[in-house]
Write a protein that holds these residues in place. Structure first.
Motif, PDB file in Angstrom:
ATOM      1  N   LEU A  25       0.828  -1.208   0.000  1.00 33.44           N
ATOM      2  CA  LEU A  25       0.000   0.000   0.000  1.00 33.44           C
ATOM      3  C   LEU A  25       0.861   1.255   0.000  1.00 33.44           C
ATOM      4  O   LEU A  25       0.543   2.230  -0.673  1.00 33.44           O
ATOM      5  CB  LEU A  25      -0.961  -0.003   1.188  1.00 33.44           C
ATOM      6  CG  LEU A  25      -2.143  -0.954   1.071  1.00 33.44           C
ATOM      7  CD1 LEU A  25      -2.950  -0.979   2.368  1.00 33.44           C
ATOM      8  CD2 LEU A  25      -3.037  -0.581  -0.095  1.00 33.44           C
ATOM      9  N   CYS A  28       2.199   1.626  -3.428  1.00 36.90           N
ATOM     10  CA  CYS A  28       1.178   1.996  -4.413  1.00 36.90           C
ATOM     11  C   CYS A  28       0.493   3.318  -4.086  1.00 36.90           C
ATOM     12  O   CYS A  28      -0.381   3.755  -4.823  1.00 36.90           O
ATOM     13  CB  CYS A  28       0.101   0.904  -4.494  1.00 36.90           C
ATOM     14  SG  CYS A  28       0.705  -0.654  -5.144  1.00 36.90           S
ATOM     15  N   ALA A  29       0.830   3.920  -2.962  1.00 33.89           N
ATOM     16  CA  ALA A  29       0.159   5.156  -2.558  1.00 33.89           C
ATOM     17  C   ALA A  29       0.346   6.229  -3.621  1.00 33.89           C
ATOM     18  O   ALA A  29       1.401   6.362  -4.220  1.00 33.89           O
ATOM     19  CB  ALA A  29       0.702   5.620  -1.217  1.00 33.89           C
ATOM     20  N   THR A  41      -5.463   3.352  -7.259  1.00 32.64           N
ATOM     21  CA  THR A  41      -6.693   2.723  -6.758  1.00 32.64           C
ATOM     22  C   THR A  41      -6.788   1.274  -7.219  1.00 32.64           C
ATOM     23  O   THR A  41      -7.116   0.379  -6.425  1.00 32.64           O
ATOM     24  CB  THR A  41      -7.931   3.513  -7.242  1.00 32.64           C
ATOM     25  OG1 THR A  41      -7.810   4.860  -6.778  1.00 32.64           O
ATOM     26  CG2 THR A  41      -9.207   2.899  -6.717  1.00 32.64           C
ATOM     27  N   GLN A  44      -4.104  -0.811  -5.397  1.00 36.19           N
ATOM     28  CA  GLN A  44      -4.463  -1.006  -3.989  1.00 36.19           C
ATOM     29  C   GLN A  44      -5.558  -2.063  -3.842  1.00 36.19           C
ATOM     30  O   GLN A  44      -5.548  -2.840  -2.877  1.00 36.19           O
ATOM     31  CB  GLN A  44      -4.894   0.322  -3.360  1.00 36.19           C
ATOM     32  CG  GLN A  44      -3.718   1.245  -3.115  1.00 36.19           C
ATOM     33  CD  GLN A  44      -4.142   2.622  -2.645  1.00 36.19           C
ATOM     34  OE1 GLN A  44      -5.298   3.024  -2.786  1.00 36.19           O
ATOM     35  NE2 GLN A  44      -3.190   3.360  -2.082  1.00 36.19           N
ATOM     36  N   VAL A  47      -3.770  -5.274  -4.016  1.00 34.92           N
ATOM     37  CA  VAL A  47      -3.051  -5.507  -2.757  1.00 34.92           C
ATOM     38  C   VAL A  47      -4.009  -6.065  -1.718  1.00 34.92           C
ATOM     39  O   VAL A  47      -3.672  -6.989  -0.974  1.00 34.92           O
ATOM     40  CB  VAL A  47      -2.379  -4.214  -2.255  1.00 34.92           C
ATOM     41  CG1 VAL A  47      -1.882  -4.371  -0.826  1.00 34.92           C
ATOM     42  CG2 VAL A  47      -1.234  -3.823  -3.168  1.00 34.92           C
TER      43      VAL A  47
END
Length: 171
Positions: A25, A28-29, A41, A44, A47
């Motif tokens: 996360l 990927c933020a 999005t 995530q 994930v």
């Protein structure tokens, strides 16, 4: 809700799932450069799939979700939604997660093989003729003393009397 004792593999997998979620996360933020919001999005969500499968002690499903994450990452990079630097960062974390999941799959397979071996051993012992159990000696009452000419015991109130006419019918 009942509590049950977690196996060491399950505990390791749960901890790995938590670390996976945090690492992926954060990788990927959608902060600043390198990753567009739409791609973030989507990644995530992948994930989350990996994390849920891991926490449910299903590493094979988690590996499939991880493959989906990597495919989405490659597609997002091809569209220009992910920078090369961000892709490398996410890929590095995904590689570490893949190694943990492969270890978990191997541990599950080893446990299943051991369980199957134990079951075969138990079945093999059940089909063999059981060894005869030693029989406990059966206690029998002591034999009654033989009746003889000098034996007057056991006759109750007639002890010592001459009962020679007993058993003879009347004439």
């Amino acid at each position: 809700m009942t509590l049950r004792q977690a196996s060491p593999n399950r505990l390791l997998l749960a901890c790995s799932a938590a670390l996976v979620a945090a690492a992926l996360l954060s990788a990927c933020a959608a902060s600043g450069n390198g990753l567009q919001r739409e791609a973030a999005t989507q990644l995530q969500a992948r994930v989350l799939e990996v994390t849920q499968a891991s926490s449910q002690d299903n590493p094979e499903s988690a590996l499939q979700a991880l493959a989906g994450l990597e495919a989405d990452l490659a597609a997002a990079q091809a569209k220009g939604q992910v920078s090369e630097e961000r892709r490398r960062s996410i890929t590095t974390v995904a590689t570490a997660v893949r190694a943990d999941l492969n270890d978990a799959v191997a541990a599950q397979k080893a446990a299943a093989a051991k369980a199957a071996e134990d079951a075969r051993n138990a079945a093999g012992q059940g089909t063999q003729a059981p060894s005869p159990a030693p029989e406990a000696p059966v206690s029998q009452p002591a034999p009654a003393p033989a009746a003889g000419p000098g034996n007057t015991s056991g006759n109750g109130g007639n002890a010592g009397k001459n009962n020679s006419d007993k058993g003879k019918g009347k004439n």
